[in-house]
Scaffold this motif. Structure first.
Motif, PDB file in Angstrom:
ATOM      1  N   HIS A  98       0.852  -1.178   0.000  1.00 23.39           N
ATOM      2  CA  HIS A  98       0.000   0.000   0.000  1.00 23.39           C
ATOM      3  C   HIS A  98       0.891   1.233   0.000  1.00 23.39           C
ATOM      4  O   HIS A  98       2.111   1.129   0.146  1.00 23.39           O
ATOM      5  N   LYS A  99       0.260   2.392  -0.169  1.00 26.52           N
ATOM      6  CA  LYS A  99       0.993   3.646  -0.214  1.00 26.52           C
ATOM      7  C   LYS A  99       0.432   4.623   0.803  1.00 26.52           C
ATOM      8  O   LYS A  99      -0.742   4.556   1.162  1.00 26.52           O
ATOM      9  N   SER A 100       1.291   5.566   1.231  1.00 30.84           N
ATOM     10  CA  SER A 100       0.851   6.659   2.097  1.00 30.84           C
ATOM     11  C   SER A 100       1.827   7.815   1.973  1.00 30.84           C
ATOM     12  O   SER A 100       2.956   7.649   1.494  1.00 30.84           O
ATOM     13  N   ARG A 101       1.359   8.989   2.411  1.00 27.01           N
ATOM     14  CA  ARG A 101       2.218  10.179   2.448  1.00 27.01           C
ATOM     15  C   ARG A 101       1.557  11.238   3.324  1.00 27.01           C
ATOM     16  O   ARG A 101       0.364  11.177   3.613  1.00 27.01           O
TER      17      ARG A 101
ATOM     18  N   GLU B  95      -2.388  10.462   4.282  1.00 23.48           N
ATOM     19  CA  GLU B  95      -3.345   9.848   3.368  1.00 23.48           C
ATOM     20  C   GLU B  95      -2.812   8.506   2.900  1.00 23.48           C
ATOM     21  O   GLU B  95      -1.609   8.332   2.741  1.00 23.48           O
ATOM     22  N   SER B  96      -3.744   7.562   2.702  1.00 21.46           N
ATOM     23  CA  SER B  96      -3.350   6.208   2.302  1.00 21.46           C
ATOM     24  C   SER B  96      -4.390   5.604   1.375  1.00 21.46           C
ATOM     25  O   SER B  96      -5.588   5.875   1.510  1.00 21.46           O
ATOM     26  N   ASP B  97      -3.902   4.765   0.465  1.00 21.17           N
ATOM     27  CA  ASP B  97      -4.817   4.039  -0.425  1.00 21.17           C
ATOM     28  C   ASP B  97      -5.348   2.767   0.238  1.00 21.17           C
ATOM     29  O   ASP B  97      -6.198   2.080  -0.323  1.00 21.17           O
TER      30      ASP B  97
ATOM     31  N   GLU C 273      -2.332   0.808   6.543  1.00 23.75           N
ATOM     32  CA  GLU C 273      -1.507   1.902   7.073  1.00 23.75           C
ATOM     33  C   GLU C 273      -1.626   1.967   8.592  1.00 23.75           C
ATOM     34  O   GLU C 273      -0.627   2.161   9.295  1.00 23.75           O
TER      35      GLU C 273
ATOM     36  N   VAL D 273      -5.270   9.152   9.881  1.00 22.37           N
ATOM     37  CA  VAL D 273      -5.026   8.430   8.631  1.00 22.37           C
ATOM     38  C   VAL D 273      -6.315   8.565   7.832  1.00 22.37           C
ATOM     39  O   VAL D 273      -7.385   8.171   8.299  1.00 22.37           O
TER      40      VAL D 273
ATOM     41  N   ALA E  24       3.705   9.121  -3.397  1.00 23.52           N
ATOM     42  CA  ALA E  24       3.530   8.475  -2.094  1.00 23.52           C
ATOM     43  C   ALA E  24       4.604   7.416  -1.852  1.00 23.52           C
ATOM     44  O   ALA E  24       5.187   6.877  -2.799  1.00 23.52           O
TER      45      ALA E  24
ATOM     46  N   THR F 281       5.745   3.690  -0.864  1.00 23.14           N
ATOM     47  CA  THR F 281       5.181   2.349  -1.045  1.00 23.14           C
ATOM     48  C   THR F 281       5.677   1.462   0.084  1.00 23.14           C
ATOM     49  O   THR F 281       6.876   1.412   0.355  1.00 23.14           O
ATOM     50  N   TRP F 282       4.736   0.776   0.761  1.00 21.68           N
ATOM     51  CA  TRP F 282       5.057  -0.080   1.904  1.00 21.68           C
ATOM     52  C   TRP F 282       4.697  -1.512   1.585  1.00 21.68           C
ATOM     53  O   TRP F 282       3.696  -1.767   0.935  1.00 21.68           O
TER      54      TRP F 282
END
Length: 126
Positions: free
Chosen positions: A2-5, A72-74, A79, A110, A122, A124-125
């Motif tokens: 997933h992604k976040s920033r 923010e996260s998809d 997250e 979040v 963003a 990537t995790w």
């Protein structure tokens, strides 16, 4: 994966006059003086910032004034789990977003993806 920033900064104000509070912060931070509602419930006023910068909002709150960040996260559940592994704790789930607390005591949220350019910029995790 997933992604976040970092998404935005929210200035929490324990006030009965949100417009004056937003006017102060707009002037103090050099944001354009024009403010626009960020929500229909009247609890937020968004300040105009340059394109590509994190959003900046002034929020009316019941707790003492402070500043918090939004991440923010998809994939909000992923997250939240990632942040819990890092030591954060979940405080509340509200309307599709989650309030958390860092091990150092700061609250943050979040939230769903809000800003443009998320996929390109963003983290990537796994």
């Amino acid at each position: 994966m997933h992604k976040s920033r970092l998404s935005g900064l929210i200035i929490d104000c324990q006030t009965d006059d949100l417009e004056s509070s937003a006017g102060f912060w707009a002037a103090a931070l050099g944001a354009p003086a024009e403010v626009r509602p960020a929500s229909d419930d009247g609890a937020y006023i968004a300040l105009d910032v340059a394109e590509g910068e994190p959003y900046l909002e002034v929020q009316k709150v019941d707790h003492p004034s402070r500043v918090h960040i939004d991440i923010e996260s998809d994939d909000i559940p992923a997250e939240v789990k990632r942040l819990e592994v890092l030591g954060a704790k979940k405080i509340a789930a509200i309307d599709g977003w989650v309030v958390m607390e860092a091990p150092t005591g700061q609250r943050f949220c979040v939230v769903p993806v809000i800003r443009a350019g998320f996929d390109e910029k963003a983290n990537t995790w796994k």
